[in-house]
Design a protein around this motif. Structure first.
Motif, short mmCIF file in Angstrom:
data_model
loop_
_atom_site.label_atom_id
_atom_site.label_comp_id
_atom_site.label_asym_id
_atom_site.label_seq_id
_atom_site.Cartn_x
_atom_site.Cartn_y
_atom_site.Cartn_z
N THR A 1 0.82 -1.07 -0.05
CA THR A 1 0.05 -0.12 -0.11
C THR A 1 1.01 1.39 -0.13
N ASP B 1 -5.86 -1.45 -4.96
CA ASP B 1 -5.12 -1.86 -3.86
C ASP B 1 -5.92 -3.16 -3.32
N GLU B 2 -5.60 -4.27 -3.53
CA GLU B 2 -6.41 -5.32 -3.24
C GLU B 2 -7.88 -5.20 -3.38
N GLN C 1 -8.43 0.06 -1.07
CA GLN C 1 -8.53 -1.37 -0.53
C GLN C 1 -10.09 -1.52 0.16
MG LIG Z 1 -2.25 -2.83 2.11
#
Ligand SMILES: [Mg+2]
Ligand SMILES: Nc1ncnc2c1ncn2[C@@H]1O[C@H](COP(=O)(O)OP(=O)(O)O)[C@@H](O)[C@H]1O
Lengths: 274, 276
Positions: free
Chosen positions: A54, A170-171, A90
């Protein structure tokens, strides 16, 4: 090591990031991280939780400045966020007071992405993006009325509506169940344009901690290790596009996944005991 | 089997609905029983003391409420107090919300203004009444001032907390879309802070309504507080208690009203609690 095709879009050169905390030793989140991303490339970063993925993405987004080294887009230093680099967070970061349409159209309405667009053209693009992610019929729903998978689609549509040159993700699929996740991997590649030529694709930096996801999506996989966050290996993924379920079943896919797992296995085990 | 599951779910839903009604009815009976016990105890004590100035019987109070309602005196004073509360709340919100936004957004403004706020905040509105009497005299201005003062602090503090508590990620998301700073304040920070602002408003209403009696008791020629004092001087305790009851009921209704407003303006915040 991975090879690069085409012109360089993003460049991280000897990037370091430390977080100084008052009264405690500074955390070195990222150390001497060097990576080039080509125009139109789908680059995936994998690594165990807490390895600095991140942090790297935040620096690419311009939300955070590196403590050392440089981060550039088309050769120009990244110093702040900009509409050329869209981010999918995320936790999705949807605006809870906006319905699906309002969320997807937010950047067009209030930001530079919609400058010069008439309101009907804007509305059309918003609707196109909503259709693209399969959310038609849910336009008037609010985020809290949607399932995790649907929220994720809203975030993707919001990202696409602004038409950024670079997509930073991000994910984005981490919170989903296994089936939804596979479906959205397929859709992501379709939306990205895996049928098109590389020069007309957008550049993507995609973070995940799932190895099979990384192999399925990526042109190249960057493997990171923890403490400090470093680039351990760059792996080419020469699997043919368009990719589909047959890709997942192929021996080559399995072999690549195994290889990446072997690279981070020791560390992943260590992470479970500490 | 394919149709069995939704049907069963529909049955469940009906069962839950019925249960909820039963629970509602049961709660109402418990409430009635409690109130009845309260009135019985009150009646016994009243009969035992047998001093209608000190403690009139519940029946005398009900009679007073009926008579004051019939000649509209009850509603006249309630209306005046209510209007003052709405007015003072509007003034208070108009002052507190922009100041709270500035203090929440700018560290400098926060640090400059905060000491003053922290010194003034513990001083109850009532403490200002003697001074306010010099400045405003008896009339509308004094209760308006006291009630505004009382409502100001909860609204201010709630606004500051709301602004400071805005999810960082939402601001980041707007920044990555290239949205200008000013637009981020109006289109992200303020809506994101709105739910805590509504809570702040609720506390402001409660504080300003609590100050109504004290403010009108001394400084106003009308209103619920004035009526309480008027009938006290006449030793008409049933009437005094009728007006006190009106203060309680109206305060409760105001709270319900603000909560309804909050549901209206921030549906995502109130729905979210019942969402899975
Ligand atoms: Mg992360
Ligand atoms: N704002 C911050 N302040 C202090 N430490 C941080 C901050 N952000 C991240 N870190 C630390 O940096 C490391 C990498 O974090 P992160 O980039 O979020 O990892 P990942 O995304 O790979 O899980 C972690 O050890 C984390 O605790």
């Amino acid at each position: 090591m991975g090879t690069i095709n085409g012109s360089i879009k993003l460049r991280l050169a000897h990037v370091g990031k430390r977080f100084d905390a008052a009264g405690r030793a500074a955390t070195v989140a990222v150390d001497d991280f060097t990576l080039d991303v080509a125009q139109g490339e789908f680059l995936v970063i994998v690594g165990p939780s807490g390895c600095g993925k991140t942090t790297v993405l935040n620096m690419l987004a311009g939300l955070d400045r590196p403590s050392a080294g440089s981060v550039t887009l088309d050769g120009r230093e990244i110093t702040r966020p900009g509409p050329a680099r869209g981010v999918m967070f995320q936790d999705y970061a949807l605006f809870p007071w906006q319905n699906v349409r309002g969320n997807v159209g937010f950047g067009l309405k209030h930001g530079p992405a919609g400058a010069g667009l008439a309101s009907d053209a804007r509305a059309r693009r918003v609707q196109d993006c909503i259709d693209l992610v399969g959310l038609n019929g849910a336009e008037d729903k609010y985020p809290h009325q949607l399932s995790g998978g649907m929220r994720q689609r809203v975030a993707l549509a919001r990202l696409m509506a602004n038409e950024p040159e670079v997509l930073l993700m991000d994910e984005p699929l981490a919170a989903l169940d296994a089936q939804t996740r596979l479906i959205l991997q397929d859709e992501l590649l379709r939306i990205w344009g895996q049928d098109r030529a590389q020069s007309s694709r957008r550049t993507v930096v995609f973070i995940t901690h799932a190895i099979d996801e990384a192999v399925f999506l990526a042109d190249r996989v960057a493997v990171m290790t923890t403490r400090p966050g470093r680039l351990k290996a760059l792996i080419d993924v020469p699997l043919a596009r368009p990719r589909n379920d047959a890709t997942r079943a192929s021996a080559e896919f399995q072999a690549l996944s195994q290889h990446i797992w072997s690279l981070i296995r020791d560390e992943a085990y260590r992470a479970t005991v500490t | 089997m394919a149709t069995g599951a939704p049907a069963a779910r529909a049955n469940d839903r009906i069962a839950i609905g019925v249960l909820r009604h039963l629970r509602g009815a049961a709660a109402f009976f418990v409430y009635l029983r409690t109130m009845l016990a309260f009135f019985v105890v009150w009646a016994i004590i009243a009969w035992w003391t047998s001093n209608s100035v000190l403690l009139p019987s519940p029946l005398a109070v009900f009679a007073a409420i009926g008579q004051l309602a019939a000649d509209l005196e009850l509603f006249f004073h309630a209306g005046i107090s209510f209007a003052r509360m709405v007015g003072s709340l509007m003034i208070g919100a108009l002052l507190a919300i922009p100041l709270g936004l500035a203090m929440g957004l700018s560290r400098t403004v926060g640090e400059v203004v905060d000491p003053t706020i922290e010194v003034l905040r513990p001083i109850s509105g009532i403490a200002w009444i003697p001074l306010a009497l010099f400045i405003f005299g008896i009339g509308n201005a004094l209760p308006l001032f006291i009630m505004t003062y009382a409502g100001f602090f909860p609204i201010l503090l709630g606004t500051i907390a709301g602004v400071r508590g805005v999810d960082r990620r939402l601001i980041d998301a707007a920044r990555t879309m290239g949205i200008p700073q000013r637009t981020i304040v109006t289109r992200v920070v303020i809506p994101a802070a709105l739910p805590s602002l509504m809570v702040a408003l609720r506390l402001g209403v409660a504080a300003s309504w609590t100050a109504v009696v004290a403010a009108e008791l001394i400084g106003a020629p009308s209103g619920l507080g004035y009526a309480v004092e008027w009938y006290r001087e006449l030793l008409a305790t049933p009437q005094v208690m009728a007006f006190i009851a009106m203060i309680g009921v109206l305060g409760y209704l105001c709270d319900l009203g603000v909560r309804a407003l909050a549901r209206l303006f921030t549906p995502w915040a109130s729905d979210a609690r019942s969402a899975p």
